[in-house]
Design a protein around this motif. Sequence first.
Motif, mmCIF file in Angstrom:
data_model
loop_
_atom_site.group_PDB
_atom_site.id
_atom_site.type_symbol
_atom_site.label_atom_id
_atom_site.label_comp_id
_atom_site.label_asym_id
_atom_site.label_seq_id
_atom_site.Cartn_x
_atom_site.Cartn_y
_atom_site.Cartn_z
ATOM 1 N N TYR A 66 18.554 -7.809 -32.777
ATOM 2 C CA TYR A 66 17.816 -7.384 -33.968
ATOM 3 C C TYR A 66 17.801 -8.545 -34.963
ATOM 4 N N THR B 42 22.556 1.643 -26.138
ATOM 5 C CA THR B 42 21.232 2.066 -26.587
ATOM 6 C C THR B 42 20.264 0.880 -26.594
ATOM 7 N N GLU C 150 11.884 -1.983 -31.211
ATOM 8 C CA GLU C 150 13.160 -2.656 -31.435
ATOM 9 C C GLU C 150 14.085 -2.250 -30.295
ATOM 10 N N GLU D 239 22.628 9.236 -24.279
ATOM 11 C CA GLU D 239 23.651 10.186 -24.725
ATOM 12 C C GLU D 239 23.182 11.645 -24.721
HETATM 13 P P1 ATP Z 1 26.337 3.782 -30.028
HETATM 14 O O1 ATP Z 1 27.033 4.790 -29.225
HETATM 15 O O2 ATP Z 1 26.970 3.523 -31.343
HETATM 16 O O3 ATP Z 1 24.851 3.975 -30.088
HETATM 17 P P2 ATP Z 1 25.731 1.588 -28.323
HETATM 18 O O4 ATP Z 1 26.593 0.998 -27.268
HETATM 19 O O5 ATP Z 1 24.552 2.371 -27.875
HETATM 20 O O6 ATP Z 1 26.643 2.431 -29.260
HETATM 21 P P3 ATP Z 1 23.853 0.024 -29.791
HETATM 22 O O7 ATP Z 1 23.273 1.196 -30.493
HETATM 23 O O8 ATP Z 1 23.072 -0.606 -28.713
HETATM 24 O O9 ATP Z 1 25.288 0.383 -29.228
HETATM 25 O O10 ATP Z 1 24.239 -1.065 -30.898
HETATM 26 C C1 ATP Z 1 24.765 -2.343 -30.596
HETATM 27 C C2 ATP Z 1 24.841 -3.161 -31.865
HETATM 28 O O11 ATP Z 1 23.521 -3.348 -32.398
HETATM 29 C C3 ATP Z 1 25.651 -2.527 -32.977
HETATM 30 O O12 ATP Z 1 26.389 -3.532 -33.599
HETATM 31 C C4 ATP Z 1 24.609 -1.957 -33.910
HETATM 32 O O13 ATP Z 1 25.057 -1.976 -35.225
HETATM 33 C C5 ATP Z 1 23.456 -2.920 -33.738
HETATM 34 N N1 ATP Z 1 22.158 -2.238 -33.946
HETATM 35 C C6 ATP Z 1 21.714 -1.145 -33.299
HETATM 36 N N2 ATP Z 1 20.485 -0.792 -33.720
HETATM 37 C C7 ATP Z 1 20.132 -1.690 -34.666
HETATM 38 C C8 ATP Z 1 18.989 -1.878 -35.491
HETATM 39 N N3 ATP Z 1 17.927 -1.068 -35.416
HETATM 40 N N4 ATP Z 1 19.007 -2.923 -36.359
HETATM 41 C C9 ATP Z 1 20.056 -3.753 -36.441
HETATM 42 N N5 ATP Z 1 21.169 -3.637 -35.695
HETATM 43 C C10 ATP Z 1 21.216 -2.616 -34.808
#
Ligand code: ATP
Length: 235
Positions: free
Chosen positions: A13, A43, A54, A160
């Motif tokens: 991002y 995610t 994104e 999830e």
């Molecule tokens: P979660 O269970 O919290 O969703 P995850 O493994 O799916 O965990 P992601 O959502 O992919 O993790 O997030 C990974 C990193 O990217 C994190 O540090 C999060 O803060 C950051 N992040 C996620 N979405 C965005 C966004 N839209 N803009 C900026 N940073 C983001």
Amino acid sequence: MTLLTVEDLEAGYETGQVLFGVDLDVDDGELVSLLGRNGAGKTTTLRSIAGAAEPTVLGGDITFDDKRLTGTAPYSIAKEGLSFVPEARRCFPRLTVTENIRLAVNHAEDPKDIETVLDFFPELSEMREKQARNMSGGEQQMLAIARALAANPRLMLLDEPFEGLAPYIVRRIEDIIAEINSEQGIAVLLVEQNVAAAVAVADRHYILDEGRIVESVSTAKLRENEEMRQRYLGV
Ligand code: ATP
């Protein structure tokens, strides 16, 4: 046969890079989970595959059914046979069950018949005229899965699916996912923090840690390896 291949995927991002070379694959008809702690990038990986606006994909290759998906628009990806059920199960709150599914049918290339979809979800069939906003979390999750199924996909991406659901609904959603996979032959890649639920349904698991795949394990191996679960999943 390999259906989905993700090679050396880098994505992030504006705030920074999150994925640093993710490699994974899903075979035709396989049920695979992608596990990892909060913020590991699960995610981000799914959204990269689905072609979401994104994150920004910075490098690597995503191939589905021998076609390169990297940089392809989400609707084209959906037409190739890939359905994405996002986190927080985005249904249209003011539309009824039938209307929500019909919209998915109308947007699909080769949709399933709406009755065929409803036959698969007796609970939804009994509440066809109910607005999504008046349904429980578990019912909305079923509806989100029903919408994805209506598009008649070869691979379903689930973000999830068990989050925030009561244990008995978790078991029902586990059954639905297992049936979609075994009875309809649809491959599934699901992202989870609920390790118990992922172990209950998936055959194989990838563990993501700080934007990299650190393990690829069978259900049996994950069950017996407490050290691995502790280190990467905190359970
Ligand atoms: P979660 O269970 O919290 O969703 P995850 O493994 O799916 O965990 P992601 O959502 O992919 O993790 O997030 C990974 C990193 O990217 C994190 O540090 C999060 O803060 C950051 N992040 C996620 N979405 C965005 C966004 N839209 N803009 C900026 N940073 C983001």
